[in-house]
Motif scaffolding. Structure first.
Motif, short mmCIF file in Angstrom:
data_model
loop_
_atom_site.label_atom_id
_atom_site.label_comp_id
_atom_site.label_asym_id
_atom_site.label_seq_id
_atom_site.Cartn_x
_atom_site.Cartn_y
_atom_site.Cartn_z
N ASP A 1 38.15 37.10 40.49
CA ASP A 1 37.57 36.22 39.50
C ASP A 1 37.46 34.93 39.88
O ASP A 1 36.57 34.25 39.48
N SER B 1 35.48 42.61 40.27
CA SER B 1 36.43 42.40 39.15
C SER B 1 35.80 42.94 37.94
O SER B 1 36.40 43.32 36.85
N HIS B 2 34.40 42.81 37.58
CA HIS B 2 33.61 43.22 36.41
C HIS B 2 33.73 44.60 36.35
O HIS B 2 33.23 44.89 35.13
#
Length: 420
Positions: free
Chosen positions: A108, A415-416
């Motif tokens: 992130d 991360s998404h």
């Protein structure tokens, strides 16, 4: 957790034609400093990362979520947030216990996290044991590099307790850092351009430099393609030229016949050959295998010390008064035939003497020396077990060929794609 990843094979070289067969020659004019244990290593590498202005490249076999791992995480996040390009390549086995929140915090913030050959547990057991990314390399801004055997974990610090590891790394500044930088970029799967003055070499560089003097450094590595034996060959070549002394400190010692023969031959011609082995190994099989070789070496004058204060994790050696090597490679079948490894060769009298003094202090103060005519208790049982261990270890790389074939890959963490 559903993970969306892009597969980048690292068993195959990067697409850039100038980086397909990386042979790095000897570089002159370098400064090399020995860093012993986490007490010396972590402050130095963390300080360099905090001062980074453009780029941090990191490869490690182990990263734990302990005080060292959390400090590293914070430094990388802060660097990425101020605009530094950060690439962290982590082994999927050694770093297999990292939590998704830990990795997500890095991603992130903009850290490019890559996991080498990760695999889910089968019945609670990790099965991706072989052909690991075992290198430990950090390059900051292309101007300072670190390489050795030290992972990012608190068990490399003395306050960890009796299980704290004894280990070594080096800090390198000078022209050789450009090779470390080029190599780290290429192995991460990133597009790289040939640096000024570098070109793909059609012939392997000489294992012994033609130039003389201090500050000579050469990067060598082991992969499963064109460079399967480079590290072992460097040891063999150096020992064949030894005239006065040779000291090898290695955590997992079970080399092939050629290297064993060169160690024995050096002792036979009068070279003071010393081996510093594990006396308190974290893997019992490693100790049994190493001890199978003792009689073969002791009878020809090799001096063998077992380090008994805490686990030995070092992978260092020196020959005479100016040759040395430090890196990630053990002298066992995993490192010499399966894992991805990297060492530096160093021709520098000051560094050699520093390493020699550290190793001699270790041998004198914290080791027991094996008697030349030792006769262990229960010798028939030990001989039988040792014989089996010897042949299992000797043929271990070939035995792994029976396992389902696969190509280890780097998998970028996104991360998404995680719900945490």
């Amino acid at each position: 957790m559903n993970v969306a990843v892009e597969h980048i094979s690292t068993d195959q070289p990067p697409d850039d034609s100038k980086a397909r067969d990386l042979d790095y020659g000897w570089q002159t004019g370098n400064q090399v400093e020995l860093l012993e244990n986490g007490e010396a290593y972590f402050p130095r590498v963390f300080d360099a990362m905090r001062k980074a202005q453009r780029e941090i490249l990191l490869e490690t076999f182990i990263l734990f979520e302990d005080k060292v791992g959390h400090e590293l995480q914070g430094i990388l996040i802060e660097a990425a947030q101020r605009g530094v390009k950060v690439v962290a390549s982590l082994d999927g086995f050694g770093c297999g216990e990292l939590s998704a929140p830990f990795l997500k915090a890095l991603a992130d913030a903009g850290v490019m996290v890559q996991l080498f050959d990760p695999a889910a547990k089968t019945l609670g057991i990790r099965t991706n044991w072989f052909r690991r990314l075992h290198r430990k390399i950090v390059v900051v801004d292309g101007t300072v590099g670190f390489i050795g055997g030290i992972n990012f974990s608190a068990d490399h610090l003395g306050d960890f307790g009796p299980e704290a590891k004894q280990d070594y790394a080096v800090q390198v500044t000078g022209p050789a850092v450009a090779d470390l930088h080029h190599f780290a970029l290429a192995q991460s799967g990133r597009q790289v351009r040939a640096r000024r003055g570098w070109r793909r070499r059609q012939q392997r560089p000489s294992p012994w430099p033609t130039d003389k003097g201090d500050g000579l450094v050469r990067l060598i590595y082991r992969d499963n393609l064109q460079h399967r034996n480079d590290i072992e060959e460097a040891y063999i070549h150096a020992l064949s030229k030894a005239q006065e002394r040779a000291v090898i400190a290695n955590a997992y010692f079970f080399p092939g016949y050629r290297l064993l023969r060169e160690i024995r031959n050096a002792a036979r011609r009068g070279v003071n050959v010393q081996l510093i082995m594990q006396g308190q190994p974290d893997v019992l099989l490693a100790k049994l295998a190493a001890r199978m070789l003792y009689d073969y070496l002791l009878k020809d004058g090799v001096v063998i010390h077992e380090y008994c204060q805490r686990p030995l994790h070092g992978k260092v050696a020196l020959v005479d008064d100016d040759w040395a090597t430090v890196g990630s490679s053990n002298l066992d079948p995993l490192s010499l035939a399966l894992n991805l490894e990297a060492n530096v060769l160093i021709r520098d009298r000051g560094f050699n003497q520093c390493l020699y003094e550290r190793l001699q202090a270790l041998a004198k103060n914290h080791c027991q020396t094996m008697p030349e005519n030792r006769k262990p208790r229960l010798w028939l049982w030990r001989l039988t077990v040792g014989f089996l261990v010897f042949h299992v270890m000797r043929h271990f790389p070939a035995l792994t060929g029976w396992l389902p074939a696969h190509k280890p890959r780097l998998k970028p963490f996104e991360s998404h794609a995680h719900d945490v």
